[in-house]
Design a protein around this motif. Sequence first.
Motif, PDB file in Angstrom:
ATOM      1  N   MET A  98       3.379   5.980  -2.699  1.00  0.00           N
ATOM      2  CA  MET A  98       4.588   6.700  -3.098  1.00  0.00           C
ATOM      3  C   MET A  98       4.667   6.843  -4.611  1.00  0.00           C
ATOM      4  O   MET A  98       5.090   7.875  -5.130  1.00  0.00           O
ATOM      5  N   ALA A  99       4.252   5.824  -5.338  1.00  0.00           N
ATOM      6  CA  ALA A  99       4.265   5.890  -6.796  1.00  0.00           C
ATOM      7  C   ALA A  99       3.293   6.954  -7.286  1.00  0.00           C
ATOM      8  O   ALA A  99       3.586   7.689  -8.230  1.00  0.00           O
ATOM      9  N   ALA A 100       2.154   7.067  -6.645  1.00  0.00           N
ATOM     10  CA  ALA A 100       1.162   8.065  -7.042  1.00  0.00           C
ATOM     11  C   ALA A 100       1.664   9.477  -6.763  1.00  0.00           C
ATOM     12  O   ALA A 100       1.388  10.400  -7.531  1.00  0.00           O
ATOM     13  N   VAL A 101       2.421   9.644  -5.698  1.00  0.00           N
ATOM     14  CA  VAL A 101       2.928  10.963  -5.336  1.00  0.00           C
ATOM     15  C   VAL A 101       4.065  11.378  -6.261  1.00  0.00           C
ATOM     16  O   VAL A 101       4.159  12.539  -6.655  1.00  0.00           O
ATOM     17  N   THR A 102       4.911  10.445  -6.646  1.00  0.00           N
ATOM     18  CA  THR A 102       6.091  10.790  -7.425  1.00  0.00           C
ATOM     19  C   THR A 102       5.842  10.849  -8.923  1.00  0.00           C
ATOM     20  O   THR A 102       6.639  11.425  -9.655  1.00  0.00           O
ATOM     21  N   GLU A 103       4.730  10.287  -9.412  1.00  0.00           N
ATOM     22  CA  GLU A 103       4.444  10.334 -10.846  1.00  0.00           C
ATOM     23  C   GLU A 103       3.948  11.730 -11.225  1.00  0.00           C
ATOM     24  O   GLU A 103       3.124  12.308 -10.530  1.00  0.00           O
ATOM     25  N   VAL A 138       0.841  -1.202   0.000  1.00  0.00           N
ATOM     26  CA  VAL A 138       0.000   0.000   0.000  1.00  0.00           C
ATOM     27  C   VAL A 138       0.874   1.251   0.000  1.00  0.00           C
ATOM     28  O   VAL A 138       0.628   2.195  -0.761  1.00  0.00           O
ATOM     29  N   LEU A 139       1.895   1.265   0.832  1.00  0.00           N
ATOM     30  CA  LEU A 139       2.791   2.420   0.889  1.00  0.00           C
ATOM     31  C   LEU A 139       3.530   2.612  -0.434  1.00  0.00           C
ATOM     32  O   LEU A 139       3.743   3.742  -0.870  1.00  0.00           O
TER      33      LEU A 139
END
Length: 45
Positions: A31-36, A26-27
């Motif tokens: 993190m992927a959603a925030v950095t994309e 989940v984390l």
Amino acid sequence: MRDFSWKYFMMTGDVDAYLLYKEAAVLGEQMAAVTEPDDQEEAAE
């Protein structure tokens, strides 16, 4: 961390290791959603 917790769970059957594995997944997704980069923001510029 995710790989380790999965392997540990598979070897021991420890529920806490499985919960750690799921939490890491989940984390990682968060993190992927925030950095994309957001394609809509780039198109607006």
